[in-house]
Design an enzyme around this catalytic site. Structure first.
Site, PDB file in Angstrom:
ATOM      1  N   CYS A  69       9.681   1.657   3.251  1.00 14.98           N
ATOM      2  CA  CYS A  69      10.583   0.551   3.585  1.00 14.98           C
ATOM      3  C   CYS A  69      12.007   1.054   3.742  1.00 14.98           C
ATOM      4  O   CYS A  69      12.865   0.345   4.238  1.00 14.98           O
ATOM      5  CB  CYS A  69      10.522  -0.529   2.525  1.00 14.98           C
TER       6      CYS A  69
ATOM      7  N   ARG B 237      -5.757  -1.666  -0.409  1.00 15.46           N
ATOM      8  CA  ARG B 237      -6.021  -0.454   0.375  1.00 15.46           C
ATOM      9  C   ARG B 237      -5.996   0.810  -0.482  1.00 15.46           C
ATOM     10  O   ARG B 237      -6.624   1.796  -0.151  1.00 15.46           O
ATOM     11  CB  ARG B 237      -4.991  -0.331   1.499  1.00 15.46           C
TER      12      ARG B 237
ATOM     13  N   PHE C 273       0.806  -1.223   0.000  1.00 14.42           N
ATOM     14  CA  PHE C 273       0.000   0.000   0.000  1.00 14.42           C
ATOM     15  C   PHE C 273       0.839   1.273   0.000  1.00 14.42           C
ATOM     16  O   PHE C 273       0.360   2.337  -0.371  1.00 14.42           O
ATOM     17  CB  PHE C 273      -0.931   0.020   1.235  1.00 14.42           C
TER      18      PHE C 273
HETATM   19  P1  NAD Z   1       1.508  -6.643   3.013  1.00  7.69           P
HETATM   20  O1  NAD Z   1       2.529  -7.702   3.064  1.00  7.69           O
HETATM   21  O2  NAD Z   1       0.422  -6.643   4.014  1.00  7.69           O
HETATM   22  O3  NAD Z   1       0.779  -6.644   1.584  1.00  7.69           O
HETATM   23  C1  NAD Z   1       1.503  -6.695   0.376  1.00  7.69           C
HETATM   24  C2  NAD Z   1       0.675  -7.410  -0.667  1.00  7.69           C
HETATM   25  O4  NAD Z   1       0.436  -8.747  -0.235  1.00  7.69           O
HETATM   26  C3  NAD Z   1      -0.680  -6.766  -0.923  1.00  7.69           C
HETATM   27  O5  NAD Z   1      -0.927  -6.747  -2.293  1.00  7.69           O
HETATM   28  C4  NAD Z   1      -1.645  -7.681  -0.184  1.00  7.69           C
HETATM   29  O6  NAD Z   1      -2.907  -7.752  -0.793  1.00  7.69           O
HETATM   30  C5  NAD Z   1      -0.963  -9.026  -0.240  1.00  7.69           C
HETATM   31  N1  NAD Z   1      -1.275  -9.867   0.927  1.00  7.69           N
HETATM   32  C6  NAD Z   1      -1.574  -9.436   2.182  1.00  7.69           C
HETATM   33  N2  NAD Z   1      -1.817 -10.480   2.980  1.00  7.69           N
HETATM   34  C7  NAD Z   1      -1.656 -11.599   2.240  1.00  7.69           C
HETATM   35  C8  NAD Z   1      -1.750 -12.996   2.526  1.00  7.69           C
HETATM   36  N3  NAD Z   1      -2.063 -13.443   3.741  1.00  7.69           N
HETATM   37  N4  NAD Z   1      -1.509 -13.862   1.530  1.00  7.69           N
HETATM   38  C9  NAD Z   1      -1.187 -13.425   0.293  1.00  7.69           C
HETATM   39  N5  NAD Z   1      -1.086 -12.099  -0.033  1.00  7.69           N
HETATM   40  C10 NAD Z   1      -1.312 -11.200   0.932  1.00  7.69           C
HETATM   41  O7  NAD Z   1       2.308  -5.237   3.030  1.00  7.69           O
HETATM   42  P2  NAD Z   1       1.724  -3.773   3.154  1.00  7.69           P
HETATM   43  O8  NAD Z   1       1.244  -3.562   4.556  1.00  7.69           O
HETATM   44  O9  NAD Z   1       0.800  -3.484   2.039  1.00  7.69           O
HETATM   45  O10 NAD Z   1       3.037  -2.914   2.905  1.00  7.69           O
HETATM   46  C11 NAD Z   1       3.953  -2.570   3.896  1.00  7.69           C
HETATM   47  C12 NAD Z   1       5.125  -3.519   3.916  1.00  7.69           C
HETATM   48  O11 NAD Z   1       5.780  -3.505   2.650  1.00  7.69           O
HETATM   49  C13 NAD Z   1       6.196  -3.127   4.926  1.00  7.69           C
HETATM   50  O12 NAD Z   1       6.658  -4.268   5.567  1.00  7.69           O
HETATM   51  C14 NAD Z   1       7.286  -2.499   4.063  1.00  7.69           C
HETATM   52  O13 NAD Z   1       8.573  -2.542   4.621  1.00  7.69           O
HETATM   53  C15 NAD Z   1       7.180  -3.350   2.842  1.00  7.69           C
HETATM   54  N6  NAD Z   1       7.777  -2.696   1.697  1.00  7.69           N
HETATM   55  C16 NAD Z   1       8.976  -3.174   1.268  1.00  7.69           C
HETATM   56  C17 NAD Z   1       9.613  -2.553   0.198  1.00  7.69           C
HETATM   57  C18 NAD Z   1      10.933  -3.067  -0.285  1.00  7.69           C
HETATM   58  O14 NAD Z   1      11.320  -2.718  -1.382  1.00  7.69           O
HETATM   59  N7  NAD Z   1      11.664  -3.865   0.473  1.00  7.69           N
HETATM   60  C19 NAD Z   1       9.017  -1.467  -0.443  1.00  7.69           C
HETATM   61  C20 NAD Z   1       7.775  -1.023   0.010  1.00  7.69           C
HETATM   62  C21 NAD Z   1       7.169  -1.651   1.094  1.00  7.69           C
END
Ligand code: NAD
Length: 500
Positions: free
Chosen positions: A281, A177, A149
């Site tokens: 992140c 979201r 998100f």
């Molecule tokens: P999230 O892991 O909750 O969601 C990411 C994606 O996974 C979404 O599309 C969501 O629909 C899907 N998802 C959620 N729950 C799932 C499940 N149980 N099974 C399968 N798919 C599922 O992450 P978020 O809250 O949207 O984003 C924040 C996180 O992303 C933080 O941990 C941040 O550090 C990380 N992030 C990492 C980077 C990077 O490059 N390392 C960049 C941006 C964000």
């Protein structure tokens, strides 16, 4: 109420699932739209559309695919304000911040415009008498992207422009979201000249993700999100024979050496820890001050700045920081701050009770600053993903290095110093993928690649840049003989160029 569906085969499609998710405006805390949550049949429809588009798109010369990217780049520039507004409204970040992030996505598109050069192969003449070798990088097929998100425009653009430029077709599953940006990006890609089906968007949650992971026609999956989900996606995708890159969570440390310019450090910490309400992140979430005197000077200068943070709705031009994304995120942040106090850290600035007139139900959390944090505390170990900075006092530079290297995450880090030897040593020894020297958020530009180490990335490739080209293509090596009269008879043993 506004409804957000899917973008499949060049048009907005309702899908067959009747499940819906709420999309909030985090500043006012109200649901502004409902997003369709795809079922397996909806996802399959998108995959089939991308499969149908693949043969012609992959056979399109790279220079022609680049022309589509050039047009897409111009459309992004023309629509930058609208894309930023869509991102801000559903995410909560300030408009200026959102514009910056769309621009960082745009830079990946600019790299993708140079795809003919990036796909150029190697050629070796006469590896043996009359034998030449060349290699090509060929597209994989249908690739998929699952995005978080916190960057609703930039992170999708880390993926699909590279995948498409390399000749793949793509199914994007954005965060439920804040899905509107991805829908608009797909429209713009079509307008730029990408044939229908080249980029499809399916909205959804775990059900849609699992449909992608289990579909044999998806060849590669790029994921960006939290570590727990990334680990699941990496292991499931690999078990199903897919190529997977999963970029995950972070806990980024900023080391403050005694000789650092403290005004520069404090400016850097403000933007890096509290910008975008800490929902990046690459946000700095731990300040490691080397020596008590350094820590005292840091806290003394930083605390009043954190108290004065201007918090507001995304479209408040004065705001330095907006709300967090939803009530669940707010509860998690407040819970961890509470745990930090219980476990003995000193809360120097408490932003938990921030209230904004006219935005009483918004998901706002004020800036929080901790001192005397130790490495056994939850606020040190866990990713908080909010406007909370933990200060750890380190006795020495070597202790700081050990601390960072022992942490489970390894996304980004920075050192602030005037000492070139220390900076060089830090860059060499630190077990982290992206390192800043007097740069608090060292997000690589698009022609370098982005990716962390340890629990911050599962897979072999970072994202975009040449790493993106490698991830989204298969290497093929062709060995040719044009004998022109040379006849050597049957070879039963391995030969090499030197002995032929
Ligand atoms: P999230 O892991 O909750 O969601 C990411 C994606 O996974 C979404 O599309 C969501 O629909 C899907 N998802 C959620 N729950 C799932 C499940 N149980 N099974 C399968 N798919 C599922 O992450 P978020 O809250 O949207 O984003 C924040 C996180 O992303 C933080 O941990 C941040 O550090 C990380 N992030 C990492 C980077 C990077 O490059 N390392 C960049 C941006 C964000």
């Amino acid at each position: 109420m506004r409804e957000i569906y899917h973008f499949i085969d060049g048009e907005v499609v309702k899908g067959t699932s009747d499940r819906r998710g709420d999309v909030y405006n985090p500043a006012i805390g109200e649901v502004e739209a409902q997003v369709a949550l795809a079922n397996q049949a909806d996802v399959r429809k998108a995959i089939e559309s991308s499969m149908a588009a693949f043969p012609a798109w992959s056979a399109t010369p790279p220079a022609k695919r680049a022309q589509v990217m050039f047009k897409f780049r111009q459309l992004l520039i023309d629509n930058l304000g609208e894309l930023a507004e869509l991102a801000s409204r559903e995410h909560g970040k300030t408009l200026e911040d959102a514009k910056g992030s769309v621009s960082r996505g745009l830079e990946v598109v600019e790299f993708a415009c140079g795809i003919p050069t990036a796909l150029k192969g190697d050629f070796s003449e006469s590896v043996a008498t009359g034998v030449d070798v060349h290699n090509t990088r060929q597209a994989l097929g249908v690739c998929a992207g699952i995005t978080p998100f916190n960057f609703p425009a930039m992170v999708p653009m880390w993926m699909f422009p590279m995948a498409l430029a390399c000749g793949n077709t793509f199914v994007l599953k954005p965060s439920e979201r804040d899905p509107s940006c991805s829908m608009r990006l797909a429209e713009l890609m079509l307008e730029a000249g990408a044939p229908k089906g080249v980029l499809n968007v399916v909205n959804g949650d775990k059900e849609a993700v699992d449909a992608i992971l289990s579909d044999p026609d998806v060849k590669a999956v790029s994921f960006v999100g939290s570590t727990a989900i990334g680990r699941y996606i990496y292991s499931t995708g690999c078990a199903n024979g897919k190529r997977v890159q999963a970029l995950c969570g972070a806990k980024n440390h900023m080391v403050i050496m005694p000789d650092a310019d403290m005004d520069q450090v404090v400016d850097a910490a403000m933007g890096a820890a509290y910008g975008s309400a800490g929902e990046r992140c690459m946000a700095i979430s731990v300040a490691v001050a080397v020596g008590d005197d350094t820590a005292d000077r840091f806290i003394e200068k930083l605390a009043p700045r954190v108290r004065d943070l201007k918090i507001g709705a995304y479209n408040d031009p004065e705001a330095e920081m907006g709300p967090v994304v939803n009530q669940q995120a707010k509860d998690k942040i407040l819970g961890l701050v509470e745990t930090g106090i219980e476990q003995g850290a000193k809360l120097v600035v408490d932003g938990r009770d921030v209230k904004l007139q006219g935005y009483e139900n918004g998901f706002f959390v004020g800036g929080c600053l901790f001192d005397n944090v130790t490495t056994d505390m939850d606020i040190y170990k866990e990713e908080i993903f909010g406007p909370v900075l933990a200060t750890v006092r380190s006795k020495s530079y070597d202790d700081a290095i050990t601390m960072i290297n022992d942490h489970a995450y390894g996304n980004g880090t920075a050192i602030f110093t005037r000492d070139g030897d220390a900076a060089r040593d830090f860059a060499k020894r630190i077990q982290v993928g992206m390192v800043g020297v007097n740069v608090p958020i060292p997000v690589p530009v698009a022609y370098h690649s982005f990716g962390g180490w340890k629990d911050s990335l599962f897979g072999d490739h970072s994202i975009h840049g040449m790493e993106g080209v490698r991830f989204y293509t298969k290497l093929k090596t062709i060995t040719s003989r044009w004998p022109s009269g040379i006849r050597e008879g049957a070879a039963f043993n391995f030969t090499s160029g030197s002995d032929v």
